[in-house]
Design a protein around this motif. Structure first.
Motif: not given
Ligand code: IMP
Length: 205
Positions: A100-102, A124-133, A155-157, A176-179
């Protein structure tokens, strides 16, 4: 938008037995399940690229791929587009745990291109928390492009901490964490052709 989950959702891509066979033997024991098969990924990218073509007809796009996870999405979107599209890349590192990202983001590689006045599409590959984007969009907007939109394969809403406008989404997935397809765990599994989950013991090390 296609949704991948165990519940009754509008669209559940069906990974075929060959999706598991496509996983290189050395990784097959690590994989718990194939969430989205390669054919479903490519079919969805066909649809998204057609939407982008339509929305930007008569214009010229700058695609910005976020390294490293978006490399395959970037290549597969770029080669489907029929409008002129140039490519540039950024690499960012987001401090946090392995999964997870901070939101504290550092730019490791900046753009080669001046984006002022350009139509920009972040891939982007994935938007998780959205913080990076969120950080990335603020950073790019400060450079005064004509427009900034986002295409994200996944996206992981359920994990979102900041609401962001993602114009083009490939698949919504559960928490879920995916690869695979560019996504890694400890720099492994990026080359898998499908999106997969790993067995818990793999994450435990
Ligand atoms: P966010 O800032 O939490 O949205 O995270 C974005 C970044 O975290 C993505 O660009 C990925 O590099 C990484 N990430 C988030 N979820 C996953 C996952 O399920 N598998 C692999 N990398 C992930």
């Amino acid at each position: 938008m296609p949704t991948v989950s165990g519940q009754s959702e509008p669209f559940v891509p069906g990974p075929s037995p060959s999706d598991l066979e496509q996983i290189p033997a050395v990784f097959r024991d690590d994989v718990e399940s194939v969430l989205i098969g390669a054919d479903d990924i490519h079919g969805r990218l066909d649809e998204l690229a057609a939407e982008v073509d339509h929305d930007y007809a008569g214009r010229e796009l700058l695609l910005i791929g976020v390294l490293k996870g978006a490399v395959f999405a970037m290549a597969d979107v770029a080669r489907r587009l029929t409008i002129p599209a140039s490519m540039d890349f950024m690499a960012v590192s987001s401090y946090g745990s392995a999964t997870s990202s901070s939101g504290v983001v550092r730019i490791l590689k900046d753009l080669d291109t001046d984006i002022e006045g350009r139509d920009v599409l972040i891939i982007e590959d994935i938007v998780d928390s959205g913080l990076t984007l969120d950080y990335l969009m603020k950073n790019l907007r400060s450079r005064r492009p004509a427009s900034v939109e986002v295409l994200s394969l996944l996206t992981k809403p359920a994990r979102r901490e900041i609401e962001l406008p993602i114009r083009y989404v490939g698949f919504e997935i559960p928490d879920v964490f995916v690869v695979g397809y560019g996504l890694d765990f400890g720099e492994r599994y990026r080359g898998l052709r499908s999106i997969a989950t790993l067995k818990p013991e793999v994450y435990a090390g």
